[in-house]
Design a protein around this motif. Structure first.
Motif, mmCIF file in Angstrom:
data_model
loop_
_atom_site.group_PDB
_atom_site.id
_atom_site.type_symbol
_atom_site.label_atom_id
_atom_site.label_comp_id
_atom_site.label_asym_id
_atom_site.label_seq_id
_atom_site.Cartn_x
_atom_site.Cartn_y
_atom_site.Cartn_z
ATOM 1 N N VAL A 18 6.269 4.664 1.155
ATOM 2 C CA VAL A 18 4.907 4.698 0.607
ATOM 3 C C VAL A 18 4.129 3.451 1.018
ATOM 4 C CG1 VAL A 18 3.557 4.657 -1.527
ATOM 5 C CG2 VAL A 18 5.541 6.176 -1.336
ATOM 6 N N MET A 19 4.787 2.294 0.934
ATOM 7 C CA MET A 19 4.102 1.045 1.261
ATOM 8 C C MET A 19 3.771 0.956 2.744
ATOM 9 S SD MET A 19 5.806 -1.862 -1.153
ATOM 10 C CE MET A 19 4.508 -2.979 -0.703
ATOM 11 N N GLU A 20 4.650 1.471 3.609
ATOM 12 C CA GLU A 20 4.356 1.457 5.039
ATOM 13 C C GLU A 20 3.145 2.334 5.359
ATOM 14 O OE1 GLU A 20 8.724 0.535 7.048
ATOM 15 O OE2 GLU A 20 8.068 2.622 6.756
ATOM 16 N N ASP A 21 3.084 3.517 4.714
ATOM 17 C CA ASP A 21 1.904 4.377 4.899
ATOM 18 C C ASP A 21 0.643 3.677 4.405
ATOM 19 O OD1 ASP A 21 3.679 7.480 4.108
ATOM 20 O OD2 ASP A 21 3.495 6.344 5.977
ATOM 21 N N SER A 22 0.744 3.036 3.258
ATOM 22 C CA SER A 22 -0.408 2.332 2.690
ATOM 23 C C SER A 22 -0.831 1.180 3.599
ATOM 24 C CB SER A 22 -0.075 1.804 1.295
ATOM 25 O OG SER A 22 0.271 2.863 0.427
ATOM 26 N N LYS A 23 0.162 0.512 4.172
ATOM 27 C CA LYS A 23 -0.144 -0.618 5.061
ATOM 28 C C LYS A 23 -0.924 -0.146 6.282
ATOM 29 C CE LYS A 23 2.048 -4.467 7.485
ATOM 30 N NZ LYS A 23 3.322 -5.089 7.898
ATOM 31 N N VAL A 24 -0.544 1.025 6.829
ATOM 32 C CA VAL A 24 -1.268 1.591 7.977
ATOM 33 C C VAL A 24 -2.707 1.900 7.588
ATOM 34 C CG1 VAL A 24 -1.421 3.573 9.520
ATOM 35 C CG2 VAL A 24 0.791 2.508 9.099
ATOM 36 N N GLN A 25 -2.889 2.480 6.395
ATOM 37 C CA GLN A 25 -4.240 2.817 5.941
ATOM 38 C C GLN A 25 -5.087 1.562 5.734
ATOM 39 O OE1 GLN A 25 -3.958 5.361 2.487
ATOM 40 N NE2 GLN A 25 -2.548 6.776 3.493
ATOM 41 N N VAL A 26 -4.486 0.527 5.158
ATOM 42 C CA VAL A 26 -5.212 -0.733 4.975
ATOM 43 C C VAL A 26 -5.595 -1.324 6.321
ATOM 44 C CG1 VAL A 26 -5.029 -3.107 4.149
ATOM 45 C CG2 VAL A 26 -4.163 -1.247 2.741
ATOM 46 N N PHE A 27 -4.680 -1.237 7.291
ATOM 47 C CA PHE A 27 -4.958 -1.753 8.634
ATOM 48 C C PHE A 27 -6.125 -1.005 9.269
ATOM 49 C CE2 PHE A 27 -4.134 -3.762 12.603
ATOM 50 C CZ PHE A 27 -4.352 -2.796 13.579
ATOM 51 N N GLU A 130 -11.068 -10.303 4.730
ATOM 52 C CA GLU A 130 -10.131 -11.314 4.241
ATOM 53 C C GLU A 130 -9.226 -10.741 3.144
ATOM 54 O OE1 GLU A 130 -8.235 -14.936 4.172
ATOM 55 O OE2 GLU A 130 -9.810 -14.270 5.558
ATOM 56 N N ARG A 131 -9.827 -9.956 2.257
ATOM 57 C CA ARG A 131 -9.040 -9.337 1.187
ATOM 58 C C ARG A 131 -8.045 -8.329 1.750
ATOM 59 N NH1 ARG A 131 -13.936 -8.211 -3.172
ATOM 60 N NH2 ARG A 131 -14.065 -10.349 -4.014
ATOM 61 N N ALA A 132 -8.499 -7.538 2.741
ATOM 62 C CA ALA A 132 -7.601 -6.554 3.353
ATOM 63 C C ALA A 132 -6.442 -7.252 4.062
ATOM 64 C CB ALA A 132 -8.376 -5.684 4.333
ATOM 65 N N VAL A 141 5.277 -9.003 3.113
ATOM 66 C CA VAL A 141 6.297 -9.822 2.452
ATOM 67 C C VAL A 141 7.205 -8.951 1.579
ATOM 68 C CG1 VAL A 141 6.671 -11.657 0.777
ATOM 69 C CG2 VAL A 141 4.895 -11.908 2.504
ATOM 70 N N VAL A 142 6.576 -8.060 0.800
ATOM 71 C CA VAL A 142 7.356 -7.182 -0.072
ATOM 72 C C VAL A 142 8.245 -6.260 0.754
ATOM 73 C CG1 VAL A 142 7.207 -5.354 -1.787
ATOM 74 C CG2 VAL A 142 5.653 -7.297 -1.924
ATOM 75 N N LEU A 143 7.704 -5.726 1.848
ATOM 76 C CA LEU A 143 8.503 -4.839 2.706
ATOM 77 C C LEU A 143 9.686 -5.572 3.313
ATOM 78 C CD1 LEU A 143 5.723 -2.764 4.515
ATOM 79 C CD2 LEU A 143 7.546 -1.868 3.081
ATOM 80 N N ASP A 144 9.468 -6.849 3.696
ATOM 81 C CA ASP A 144 10.573 -7.642 4.249
ATOM 82 C C ASP A 144 11.716 -7.769 3.234
ATOM 83 O OD1 ASP A 144 8.624 -9.983 6.273
ATOM 84 O OD2 ASP A 144 9.448 -8.000 6.700
ATOM 85 N N TYR A 145 11.348 -8.021 1.979
ATOM 86 C CA TYR A 145 12.382 -8.161 0.951
ATOM 87 C C TYR A 145 13.053 -6.824 0.641
ATOM 88 C CZ TYR A 145 12.013 -13.030 -0.353
ATOM 89 O OH TYR A 145 12.107 -14.387 -0.346
ATOM 90 N N LEU A 146 12.237 -5.757 0.531
ATOM 91 C CA LEU A 146 12.803 -4.452 0.210
ATOM 92 C C LEU A 146 13.673 -3.911 1.331
ATOM 93 C CD1 LEU A 146 9.805 -2.635 -1.526
ATOM 94 C CD2 LEU A 146 11.813 -3.640 -2.601
ATOM 95 N N SER A 147 13.373 -4.300 2.576
ATOM 96 C CA SER A 147 14.142 -3.801 3.718
ATOM 97 C C SER A 147 15.479 -4.506 3.861
ATOM 98 C CB SER A 147 13.332 -3.978 5.010
ATOM 99 O OG SER A 147 12.128 -3.258 4.933
ATOM 100 N N GLY A 148 15.689 -5.603 3.142
ATOM 101 C CA GLY A 148 16.950 -6.343 3.235
ATOM 102 C C GLY A 148 18.082 -5.629 2.512
ATOM 103 N N ASP A 149 19.282 -6.156 2.676
ATOM 104 C CA ASP A 149 20.467 -5.586 2.033
ATOM 105 C C ASP A 149 20.400 -5.820 0.522
ATOM 106 O OD1 ASP A 149 23.173 -4.516 1.875
ATOM 107 O OD2 ASP A 149 23.759 -6.572 1.426
ATOM 108 N N LEU A 150 20.521 -4.724 -0.258
ATOM 109 C CA LEU A 150 20.373 -4.821 -1.705
ATOM 110 C C LEU A 150 21.415 -5.734 -2.329
ATOM 111 C CD1 LEU A 150 18.889 -3.848 -4.225
ATOM 112 C CD2 LEU A 150 20.459 -1.910 -4.323
#
Length: 392
Positions: A18-27, A130-132, A141-150
């Motif tokens: 979901v966050m990756e899709d949202s990131k594309v839309q924000v971009f 700037e906000r985007a 940053v959140v994706l980097d943490y979530l993509s790591g080993d749990l």
């Protein structure tokens, strides 16, 4: 336990998707805003030029109208020297200047209103971009943490909460650096290359005209543009990681940095060393170079100095850095308060770098007199390993 971990992992994977899709839309939204900003900027530049020309025209018409009225008064008072035709001509001329002046004053008022509106819109779009960018950075940053080993994240949380917080700040700094490099490439080499393509097409068309002098001049200008683009690329490479840092060491690299700083900014800058110079661990040299770089950049951006100095002192167990400027100074408590609510890597970020080096940093600043940053870092420490572990 493994069953629960798998469940959590599936939840995390869904969140990542979901966050990756949202990131594309924000971009995509950000790119649309950038195109709008470019169009507004071009229109604003055009309006500014027209406004300036119109103001000059109004000034000229005011002078001409004033002279025409003086002339009309002169001929109207002396019926002996001037004929009815002279009076009529002076009257028509004064009337025409008056009409032209009214038209251009109206145009000036309209252009000023348009200018103010465009400047307001440009500012709003810049804030939106700037906000985007900030949202995109936070999502990365959140994706980097979530993509790591749990399991690894769990162990970090259990064993070193403070280290995790420091790691988060470093990742934020890395993302800021990536964003800065992307902007530098977009605003520098990328635009230069686009311009070079256009210039080569112009040169190609000029070849058909058989005018070798024009072709020669175009190629000379093209060569100059290539050199400028190459210099921009070299600056970006130096800012990423100066090659001299690995080849020659920290002191020669800092000497070149200070010299380049003075040439680029026209601010007097000096660098002095005390004690016997020595090579430091690679990670420590890189971190200390970044500290000096950040200190000088902060002085340039905020202090309005005419002089910046760097003093580096070596002894057996410690290295001391002192960065001093004669700028406007600031209230330290105000800066620290702002740093807690704004995610920028300024003086507070420098302090955290120093803490990673197991060192200490003190800041002294007086309004109207300048700022002094004193850093001391132990040479024999495990800080180098810690910096490598965090990707410094």
């Amino acid at each position: 336990m493994d069953y629960h971990v798998d469940q959590i992992d599936r939840v995390i994977q869904n969140a990542i998707s979901v966050m990756e899709d949202s990131k594309v839309q924000v971009f995509e939204i950000c790119e649309v805003a950038r195109r709008e900003l470019l169009a507004l900027t071009l229109e604003l530049e055009k309006v500014l030029r027209e406004t300036s020309d119109t103001i000059d025209k109004v000034d000229l018409l005011e002078r001409d109208y004033r002279l025409a009225r003086i002339r009309l008064t002169e001929v109207s008072r002396d019926f002996v020297r001037f004929s009815e035709h002279d009076i009529k001509s002076a009257y028509e001329k004064a009337t025409q200047f008056q009409l032209d002046l009214m038209v251009y004053r109206e145009k000036e008022s309209y252009l000023k209103t348009r200018r103010d509106d465009l400047q307001h819109r440009v500012k709003n779009v810049e804030i939106s971009i700037e906000r985007a960018d900030t949202i995109n950075l936070q999502m990365s940053v959140v994706l980097d943490y979530l993509s790591g080993d749990l399991n690894q994240i769990t162990r970090i949380l259990e064993s070193a909460k403070n280290r995790q917080l420091i790691g988060l700040k470093i990742i934020l700094a890395q993302e800021d650096e990536r964003k800065r490099v992307a902007r530098e490439i977009h605003d520098g080499p990328a635009q230069s290359l686009a311009n070079l393509v256009l210039r080569t097409e112009i040169a190609e068309r000029l070849l058909d005209t058989k005018d070798m002098e024009l072709v020669k001049n175009e190629l000379i200008d093209l060569k100059l543009q290539i050199r400028i683009g190459l210099e921009d690329i070299r600056k970006i490479i130096f800012n990423l990681r100066p090659m001299a840092l690995d080849d020659l060491g920290l002191v020669p690299t800092l000497r070149k940095f200070v010299q380049d700083f003075e040439e680029k900014t026209r601010i007097r800058a000096v660098f002095e060393t005390i004690g016997k110079e020595k090579r430091l661990p690679s990670a420590m040299e890189a971190a200390m170079f970044r500290l000096v770089q950040e200190g000088y950049n902060n002085a340039l951006k905020h202090a309005q100095p005419t002089f910046v100095s760097l003093e580096m002192t070596f002894n057996e167990e410690t290295v001391y850095l002192t960065i001093e400027d004669n700028g406007v100074g600031f209230h330290l408590d105000v800066v620290e308060s702002r740093a807690k609510t704004h995610s920028h890597f300024g003086l507070i970020g420098m302090k955290e770098r120093v803490e990673l080096l197991q060192g200490k940093m003190d800041i002294e600043s007086i309004i109207g007199q300048g700022t002094k940053i004193k850093i001391n870092v132990p040479i024999k420490s495990e800080s180098g390993k810690e910096l490598i572990a965090h990707g410094e």
